[in-house]
Design a protein around this motif. Structure first.
Motif, short mmCIF file in Angstrom:
data_model
loop_
_atom_site.label_atom_id
_atom_site.label_comp_id
_atom_site.label_asym_id
_atom_site.label_seq_id
_atom_site.Cartn_x
_atom_site.Cartn_y
_atom_site.Cartn_z
N THR A 539 32.73 -61.66 -48.17
CA THR A 539 32.83 -63.07 -48.52
C THR A 539 33.03 -63.15 -50.02
OG1 THR A 539 31.49 -63.83 -46.69
CG2 THR A 539 31.65 -65.28 -48.57
N PHE A 540 34.10 -63.79 -50.44
CA PHE A 540 34.54 -63.75 -51.82
C PHE A 540 33.97 -64.94 -52.59
CE2 PHE A 540 37.96 -61.42 -54.07
CZ PHE A 540 37.85 -62.06 -55.30
N CYS A 631 36.71 -66.82 -47.55
CA CYS A 631 36.77 -67.48 -48.85
C CYS A 631 36.34 -68.93 -48.73
CB CYS A 631 38.20 -67.43 -49.41
SG CYS A 631 38.96 -65.80 -49.29
N LEU A 635 36.48 -71.91 -53.91
CA LEU A 635 37.10 -70.80 -54.62
C LEU A 635 38.61 -71.00 -54.72
CD1 LEU A 635 36.69 -68.04 -55.95
CD2 LEU A 635 37.01 -67.00 -53.71
#
Length: 662
Positions: A539-540, A631, A635
């Motif tokens: 998970t960014f 994402c 973001l």
């Protein structure tokens, strides 16, 4: 609806197949060891054979996949203890049933058994599926972790709680204490039949061990001459026994003990294998007068769930020490203490010799650092004792209050002189175990999940209360004591209330503000079904850290139904070098020390190659073969600039993106 029906049909068929297989394994094993243990009815026979077969299967699976580095080795040691008692001291188990007869295997009994199993299965299906919207309900976050851990167990062969970390770095390859037993079973079955690990956990694994317990309860009814359908229905209701309704937080701000782990409570399914072993102990102890093997079998439970080790091992040792002092079967109880000491030494050496290091966040500190007894001075000892009393005084009150109707059953049996010496003995044993659990829970209160050192011991009492209820009904049936009907009705209504509370508790927990559309989940499922191998993801995040409970997976992933795919490993939560200061020191320390990404950052910093947050996250993804990204909406990064994206799926509801990389 057709899709859900297809899933339920196939999973129920596998469940029945597993029951038959484990029953066969258990019966063959008893023949091989030439046991003269024969039960008097169909239900107890199925209960014993299937429980023994499942334990044998799990031990074999864990030994094969770990190459022998599994805590299940302790069960082999316990088997040696039983062998010594049987062979050296001539204590063959001989069943002394009050209703001896050959077990009946006919279509009527098999049909009724299948029907009750189907009801257990449909209850779990009700928890999993939202039949109105034709979708899957969000699972509790711990259940997501259990399912993921079972997948990582079977694919990595590492019996630890680091999950996907095992696929990033071999420094995580060492065993850690936890409850793996049913997770080995779940991982093996899901992998064997290519099932989703989360659905398998609820629809097969939990149903399987709940079903074993149900057969044991019905066997007790039949053993005591209660074979009508009303008693089979009562046996089914006894599955729901337990459940705290009063929060300890209302009484004491320093204590927290309101998380009751009942059989069908929020996370209580993880304890249902404990119910089966406990019932086997009580049946052998109270009905069949085999005290020796019963006490040794009880020692298996801490291997199934390590949180029960302090209470059961020390509690049983104190119980045996009492009989040594009383000179009652002294030689056996001396040997039993030797068995317990041997198990404690074995478990300690197992985790110490298998590369125990600072990644193990429960055992990387001195045991006293989790208590108020940090130094042995008179002032500190007094402080510890006072704090122990403050943390413990309300727990017995809660126990009496929440179990009052069930405690009345035991009092009634005492008054009617229906409590036989073996039953008194096991009641004494469970009381000691409960007291020791309270002691450890209130002493090691700084340890993660320390409340389970006590609450998990209540699983033994759930089974004891269920057995007591059976004894009460047997007494009423034999004496036609209609004058107690009112009391039985009240207790039954209490039981039904607990049943309702257990079922509805799943619908009330883990509410969150993040919602995902059914279309989004369906699209991810369709794409992941096309994958030919398991892939890992992250998970960014660019600058914030959302995960406050575990190192492997982020809060957003808790909210997503865990049926995305059995091909995906739960993603890492990537954070920047700057971390949110609101996190408490324990969570921050656990994350900083143990997260693979933070380890990666530390290496970069020490090597003076630290880049900006985004660059480091991208490097980590590329170097570790990450194949999918989750994402959040917040973001704003052009991932096409950095990665070759194969599939991009965006959720219209949450704004989240799911990216599969080439």
């Amino acid at each position: 609806m057709d899709q859900i029906a297809s899933i339920l049909t196939s999973y129920f068929f596998i469940l029945i197949l597993l029951f038959a297989t484990c029953n066969f394994i258990g019966s063959i094993l008893l023949k091989l060891i030439k046991s003269n243990n024969s039960y008097s009815n169909f239900y107890l026979t199925i209960f014993r054979n299937t429980l023994l077969g499942s334990i044998t299967l799990i031990v074999i699976i864990s030994l094969i996949y770990t190459g022998g580095k599994t805590i299940s080795l302790a069960i082999i040691l316990i088997s040696v203890f039983i062998f010594l008692e049987d062979k050296l001291f001539h204590q063959k188990e001989i069943i002394q049933s009050t209703n001896l007869q050959k077990p009946e295997f006919n279509l009527k009994i098999i049909g009724s058994s299948m029907l009750l199993m189907l009801i257990v299965f449909l209850i779990q299906a009700y928890i999993v599926f939202d039949f109105k919207s034709q979708s899957i309900n969000p699972f509790p976050k711990d259940s997501i972790y259990y399912a993921e851990l079972s997948k990582c167990l079977i694919h990595s062969g590492q019996e630890n709680t680091f999950a996907m970390s095992n696929f990033i770095n071999n420094k995580y390859h060492f065993p850690t204490p936890y409850h793996y037993f049913d997770l080995w079973f779940n991982g093996f079955i899901a992998n064997l039949f290519n099932l989703n690990y989360s659905l398998c956990l609820y629809l097969i694994t939990y149903c399987f061990f709940t079903g074993i317990f149900l057969f044991g309860l019905m066997g007790c009814f039949e053993n005591l001459g209660l074979m009508k359908w009303k008693y089979k229905i009562t046996a089914f209701l006894l599955l729901f026994i337990g459940g705290l309704n009063i929060s300890e937080n209302q009484f004491h701000m320093y204590s927290y003990c309101s998380q009751m782990e009942g059989l069908l409570e929020r996370y209580g399914n993880k304890l249902n294998i404990v119910y089966g072993i406990t019932l086997f102990t009580i049946i052998s102890f109270a009905l069949h007068k085999n005290k020796r093997n019963s006490l040794i079998i009880l020692l298996i439970i801490p291997i199934v769930s390590i949180s029960l080790a302090p209470a059961i091992y020390l509690g049983t040792a104190l119980y045996s020490f009492y009989y040594v002092i009383a000179n009652n079967d002294r030689k056996f109880h001396v040997r039993l203490n030797i068995y317990i000491l041997s198990l404690l030494v074995f478990i300690g050496l197992f985790y110490y010799l298998n590369k125990l290091n600072d990644f193990n966040y429960r055992l990387d500190k001195n045991i006293f650092s989790y208590t108020d007894l940090t130094e042995f001075t008179w002032h500190r000892i007094k402080f510890y004792i006072v704090e122990l009393l403050l943390k413990s005084y309300i727990i017995p009150f809660l126990f009496l209050t929440n179990y009052f109707p069930l405690i009345l059953i035991i009092i009634w049996l005492f008054l009617k002189k229906q409590i036989q010496p073996p039953y008194k003995s096991i009641l004494f044993l469970f009381t000691i175990i409960l007291s020791v659990g309270i002691l450890f829970r209130s002493s090691l209160y700084l340890m993660d999940d320390a409340y389970q050192l006590y609450t998990n011991t209540l699983s033994l009492w759930h089974v004891l209360f269920a057995f007591s209820f059976i004894l009460l009904l047997s007494y009423l049936n034999n004496t036609n004591a209609n004058y107690t009907l009112f009391g039985v009705v009240i207790i039954t209504l209490s039981l039904i209330f607990n049943c309702y509370s257990s079922l509805t508790s799943y619908k009330k927990e883990d509410k969150n503000d993040i919602k995902f559309s059914i279309k989004y989940i369906s699209e991810i499922n369709n794409e992941c079904d096309k994958l030919k191998e398991n892939i890992k993801g992250v998970t960014f995040f660019d600058s914030t850290f959302f995960n406050n409970t575990a190192i492997q997976y982020p809060y957003e992933y808790y909210c997503m139904p865990p049926v995305i795919s059995s091909k995906l490993y739960v993603p890492y939560n990537l954070t920047s070098k700057n971390r949110v200061p609101i996190l408490n020191n324990y969570q921050l320390e656990k994350t900083v020390k143990r997260s693979p990404y933070n380890q990666y950052l530390s290496e970069k910093t020490n090597g003076k190659s630290f880049k900006d947050s985004l660059s480091n996250q991208i490097d980590f993804i590329k170097e570790n073969g990450i194949k999918y990204l989750i994402c959040p909406k917040s973001l704003d990064v052009n991932f096409k600039k950095y990665f070759n994206i194969k599939i991009e799926i965006r959720d219209s509801l949450s704004g989240q993106r799911f990216l599969i990389l080439n």
